[in-house]
Scaffold this motif. Structure first.
Motif, short mmCIF file in Angstrom:
data_model
loop_
_atom_site.label_atom_id
_atom_site.label_comp_id
_atom_site.label_asym_id
_atom_site.label_seq_id
_atom_site.Cartn_x
_atom_site.Cartn_y
_atom_site.Cartn_z
N LEU A 16 0.82 -1.21 0.00
CA LEU A 16 0.00 0.00 0.00
C LEU A 16 0.85 1.26 0.00
CD1 LEU A 16 -2.58 1.69 0.38
CD2 LEU A 16 -2.54 1.03 2.81
N VAL A 17 1.84 1.32 0.88
CA VAL A 17 2.65 2.55 0.94
C VAL A 17 3.47 2.72 -0.34
CG1 VAL A 17 2.73 2.73 3.45
CG2 VAL A 17 4.47 1.40 2.28
N GLN A 18 3.90 1.60 -0.94
CA GLN A 18 4.61 1.70 -2.22
C GLN A 18 3.67 2.23 -3.30
OE1 GLN A 18 8.12 0.92 -2.94
NE2 GLN A 18 7.35 2.34 -4.47
N ASP A 19 2.44 1.76 -3.29
CA ASP A 19 1.46 2.22 -4.26
C ASP A 19 1.19 3.71 -4.11
OD1 ASP A 19 0.05 1.10 -6.42
OD2 ASP A 19 -1.84 1.20 -5.34
N LEU A 20 1.10 4.18 -2.88
CA LEU A 20 0.87 5.60 -2.64
C LEU A 20 2.06 6.43 -3.11
CD1 LEU A 20 -0.74 5.38 0.91
CD2 LEU A 20 -1.90 6.09 -1.20
N LEU A 21 3.26 5.94 -2.83
CA LEU A 21 4.47 6.63 -3.32
C LEU A 21 4.48 6.70 -4.84
CD1 LEU A 21 7.17 5.08 -0.96
CD2 LEU A 21 6.53 7.50 -1.05
N ASP A 22 4.15 5.58 -5.49
CA ASP A 22 4.15 5.53 -6.95
C ASP A 22 3.15 6.52 -7.55
OD1 ASP A 22 6.05 3.55 -6.81
OD2 ASP A 22 4.65 1.91 -7.19
N PRO A 27 2.96 8.98 1.99
CA PRO A 27 2.48 8.12 3.07
C PRO A 27 3.33 8.26 4.34
CG PRO A 27 3.72 6.82 1.50
CD PRO A 27 3.68 8.22 0.96
N THR A 28 2.67 8.22 5.46
CA THR A 28 3.33 8.19 6.76
C THR A 28 2.89 6.92 7.47
OG1 THR A 28 3.42 10.60 6.96
CG2 THR A 28 3.56 9.33 9.00
N ALA A 29 3.84 6.11 7.89
CA ALA A 29 3.55 4.84 8.56
C ALA A 29 3.38 5.07 10.05
CB ALA A 29 4.67 3.84 8.30
N LEU A 30 2.24 4.65 10.57
CA LEU A 30 2.02 4.67 12.02
C LEU A 30 2.57 3.37 12.59
CD1 LEU A 30 0.70 6.03 14.50
CD2 LEU A 30 -1.39 4.75 13.95
N VAL A 31 3.64 3.45 13.36
CA VAL A 31 4.34 2.25 13.83
C VAL A 31 4.63 2.34 15.32
CG1 VAL A 31 5.40 1.79 11.59
CG2 VAL A 31 6.60 3.24 13.23
N ARG A 32 4.73 1.18 15.94
CA ARG A 32 5.17 1.12 17.33
C ARG A 32 6.67 1.39 17.40
NH1 ARG A 32 2.31 -3.60 16.78
NH2 ARG A 32 4.23 -4.80 16.89
N GLU A 33 7.14 1.79 18.56
CA GLU A 33 8.58 2.03 18.75
C GLU A 33 9.40 0.78 18.41
OE1 GLU A 33 10.20 4.73 19.54
OE2 GLU A 33 8.71 6.12 20.34
N SER A 34 8.80 -0.39 18.70
CA SER A 34 9.53 -1.65 18.52
C SER A 34 9.36 -2.26 17.13
CB SER A 34 9.06 -2.66 19.56
OG SER A 34 7.65 -2.91 19.42
N ASP A 39 11.68 -3.10 6.05
CA ASP A 39 11.12 -3.48 4.75
C ASP A 39 10.25 -2.40 4.13
OD1 ASP A 39 12.34 -5.97 4.64
OD2 ASP A 39 10.74 -6.93 5.79
N LEU A 40 10.09 -1.28 4.82
CA LEU A 40 9.30 -0.20 4.26
C LEU A 40 10.08 0.48 3.13
CD1 LEU A 40 7.72 1.48 7.41
CD2 LEU A 40 6.53 0.19 5.64
N PRO A 41 9.39 0.93 2.09
CA PRO A 41 10.09 1.58 0.98
C PRO A 41 10.71 2.91 1.41
CG PRO A 41 7.80 1.04 0.39
CD PRO A 41 7.95 0.82 1.85
N GLU A 42 11.75 3.31 0.70
CA GLU A 42 12.33 4.63 0.95
C GLU A 42 11.30 5.70 0.61
OE1 GLU A 42 16.08 5.48 -0.81
OE2 GLU A 42 16.94 3.53 -0.31
N GLY A 43 11.30 6.76 1.41
CA GLY A 43 10.37 7.85 1.17
C GLY A 43 9.16 7.83 2.06
N VAL A 44 9.03 6.78 2.88
CA VAL A 44 7.91 6.70 3.82
C VAL A 44 8.31 7.33 5.14
CG1 VAL A 44 6.36 5.14 5.07
CG2 VAL A 44 7.06 4.59 2.74
#
Length: 198
Positions: A16-22, A27-34, A39-44
């Motif tokens: 999904l985030v790659q598709d949004l970048l394309d 895209p901003t990934a909501l992630v836990r500290e841990s 594996d997230l694409p560059e630019g996120v």
């Protein structure tokens, strides 16, 4: 568009985030500290937050929010309720408070049922509660309810709505593409749609 993605490190979320970048979005990934974000694409961009304990401000500056997260198949009912139900509902509330224009929910086939039966009952109840909360929130929304997910690539077309066969499969690539389209185009605004790959 600035788009917050919950569940960005999952299989569907990464696509999904790659598709949004394309498509030229941010895209901003909501992630836990841990979380493992390798594996997230560059630019996120990353924004830290835990779906079991979200704080205000996680949706600040966002035009759209996509909930593509899940507690995972190996967790019990308690975590399913914390993430798939309560976490989703809280994110909806925070998006509304920040004036987000559109909220897209990745749900599941069968989540339209009020009293589901069988081994998936708790999961479907959690998804149903989250979907209904979103519908009642006043936000512009779209809800996608795919059948069983597969790792197949993009298909030539997808089937949406009443023609979907519950025994079919939906590729994660197709799901990701439709979530991205829902977030940026408005094509599915106000709709809750079953979905399969053709």
């Amino acid at each position: 568009m600035n788009i917050l993605v919950a569940g960005a490190t999952g299989k569907t979320g990464q696509l999904l985030v790659q598709d949004l970048l394309d498509k030229g979005h941010k895209p901003t990934a909501l992630v836990r500290e841990s979380s493992d974000t390798s594996d997230l694409p560059e630019g996120v961009d990353l924004r830290h937050g835990d779906l079991t304990d979200l704080s205000s401000g996680v949706c600040e500056g966002m035009d759209a929010v996509i909930f593509a997260a899940g507690s995972g198949g190996s967790t019990g009912p308690e975590m399913t309720n914390k993430v798939d139900r309560d976490g989703a509902k809280k994110l909806v509330d925070l998006a509304r408070a920040e004036g987000v224009k559109r909220f897209v929910m990745l749900s599941s086939i069968g989540a339209d049922q009020e009293n589901p039966q069988g081994e998936m009952a708790n999961y479907l109840e959690a998804k149903h509660a989250a979907d209904e909360h979103l519908k009642a929130s006043g936000l512009t929304y779209a809800i996608l309810r795919p059948v069983a997910l597969s790792d197949a690539g993009r298909s030539d077309e997808t089937v949406l709505g009443e023609e979907v066969e519950k025994s079919a499969e939906a590729s994660r690539a197709d799901v990701a593409a439709l979530l991205a389209e829902a977030a940026v185009s408005g094509r599915f605004d106000g709709k809750a749609l079953d979905m399969q790959s053709a």
